[in-house]
Write an enzyme that holds these catalytic residues in place. Structure first.
Site, short mmCIF file in Angstrom:
data_model
loop_
_atom_site.label_atom_id
_atom_site.label_comp_id
_atom_site.label_asym_id
_atom_site.label_seq_id
_atom_site.Cartn_x
_atom_site.Cartn_y
_atom_site.Cartn_z
N THR A 324 0.85 -1.19 0.00
CA THR A 324 0.00 0.00 0.00
C THR A 324 0.89 1.23 0.00
OG1 THR A 324 -1.75 1.20 1.18
CG2 THR A 324 -0.20 -0.03 2.54
N HIS A 376 2.31 -11.67 14.13
CA HIS A 376 3.39 -12.18 14.99
C HIS A 376 3.19 -13.65 15.35
CE1 HIS A 376 6.96 -11.80 17.18
NE2 HIS A 376 6.73 -10.69 17.87
#
Length: 405
Positions: A324, A376
């Site tokens: 992006t 994560h």
């Protein structure tokens, strides 16, 4: 005359239902073959349903805003030659002279040829297409025509306001407007919330000196455009760097499926694109096999399709990693949100001149912040930081992208 059902197109397996967005004809209107009758909005794209034959729209069975499913009947079309007669009669009513009839015919054709994006833009601002001069092929309206018209409107209204004494608006003049969310906006909202609630999202940052790429573009940009017919932008460098980094850190190109980790041995990169309908993420497929020019052409093609509302479900399906670029809007730094089921997203930002310490000296360099948001649960700090450092190193020495070193 025979009657023909107007059906919802076949929807992909990933799309459960759709919404009737806009009927462009009303019962009794004459239509011609392949003329758009109604638009169907899914979670991802707007589908146009054309007339299968010349005739008259006999009935509308599903109104705007109704939820429909694949192959459901939307209305009925009565086949016949009366369409030409009715169109001729309408043109005669609108224009009494040959010149007027010709102009009316052109306007009617141009209005029928409006893209979904242009129709939506006109509707949002309550504009009449016939009041705006089109500069496109055959006098058709373009997005630029509408935007220029909007830019002129406030200027005309502001002149008398400046001359009049300032007055506080009455409380009664305060108002609110409530509009339903589009299916795309609702879907975007759902997916963003899903990403926040279902992933252990973390963002790591770095910065990159863009001077080497800017020098390369300055030196070879003109020759590149002459050779390939497309400008050498920044995105092709970003995509190339991402692909190389994904090869070195396969965890970033993986996804979680239940209790399994799925490693992808192909490189499909989603590009976040702002369109009149909202944010979409069309996919560049097998980008590891594409050259710089091919990447630039693919990006331009997807951007134009997004602007004109022509993206297909296939264009928006898949993708293992997203890029992006908030820099096009002036963003200096952000924390992009993961696009599930992907595990990471890279945010590029505005390039700004900043003082930097180089070999004990202060130099003014064009710098850009990089932001990598990642899940994560799958990607640890070593992989995320290493991935981002790899991109930084490749962008600061772009010849390595071409030499694959």
């Amino acid at each position: 005359m025979s009657s023909v059902d107007i059906l919802v197109p076949d929807l992909p397996e990933s799309v459960a239902d759709a919404t009737v967005a806009t009927w462009h004809k009303k019962p009794g209107d004459a239509v011609v073959r392949d003329e758009v009758l109604v638009e169907i909005e899914t979670d991802k794209v707007v589908l146009e349903v054309p007339a299968s034959a010349d005739g008259i729209l006999d009935a509308v069975l599903e109104d705007e805003g109704t939820t429909v499913t694949s192959r459901q009947i939307l209305g009925r079309l009565r086949e016949g030659n009366s369409a030409g007669k009715e169109t001729s009669a309408k043109s005669e009513e609108k224009a009494s002279t040959p010149a007027q009839r010709q102009q009316a015919s052109l306007e009617e054709q141009n209005n029928d040829a409006l893209s979904p994006a242009i129709r939506r833009l006109l509707a949002e601002h309550n504009l009449d297409a016939s009041a705006i001069k089109g500069t496109g092929v055959g006098g058709r309206l373009t997005r630029e025509d509408v935007e220029k018209h909007l830019a002129k409107a406030p200027a005309k209204e502001s002149a008398p306001a400046a001359a009049a004494p300032a007055a506080q608006p009455a409380l009664a003049a305060r108002s609110e407007k409530r509009v339903p969310m589009t299916r795309l906006r609702k879907r975007v909202a759902e997916r963003l919330l899903e990403a926040k609630n279902s992933t252990a999202m973390l963002t790591t940052f770095n910065e990159v000196n863009m001077k080497p790429i800017m020098d390369l573009r300055k030196q070879y940009g003109e020759a590149f455009e002459k050779r390939h017919g497309i400008r050498l932008g920044f995105m092709s460098f970003y995509v190339k760097a991402v692909v190389e980094a994904l090869k070195r850190y396969p965890e970033v190109n993986a996804s979680i499926d239940g209790d399994d980790v799925v490693y992808h041995n192909y490189f499909d990169v989603s590009m976040a694109v702002s369109t009149p309908r909202g944010l979409v993420t069309p996919v560049l497929r097998d980008v590891d096999t594409l050259g710089m020019a091919d990447i630039e052409k693919k990006i331009k093609e997807l951007a134009v399709k997004g602007r004109d509302g022509k993206l297909t479900v296939e264009d928006l399906t898949g993708g293992n990693f997203t890029i992006t670029n908030g820099g096009v809007f002036g963003s200096l730094m952000s924390t992009p949100i993961i696009n599930p089921p992907q595990s990471a997203i890279l945010g590029m930002h505005a390039i700004k001149d900043r003082p930097m310490a180089v070999n004990g000296q202060v130099e003014i360099l064009p710098m850009m912040y990089l932001a990598l948001s990642y899940d994560h649960r799958l990607i640890d700090g070593r992989e995320s930081v290493g991935f981002l450092v790899t991109i930084k190193e490749l962008l600061e020495d772009p010849t390595r992208l071409l030499l694959d070193v």
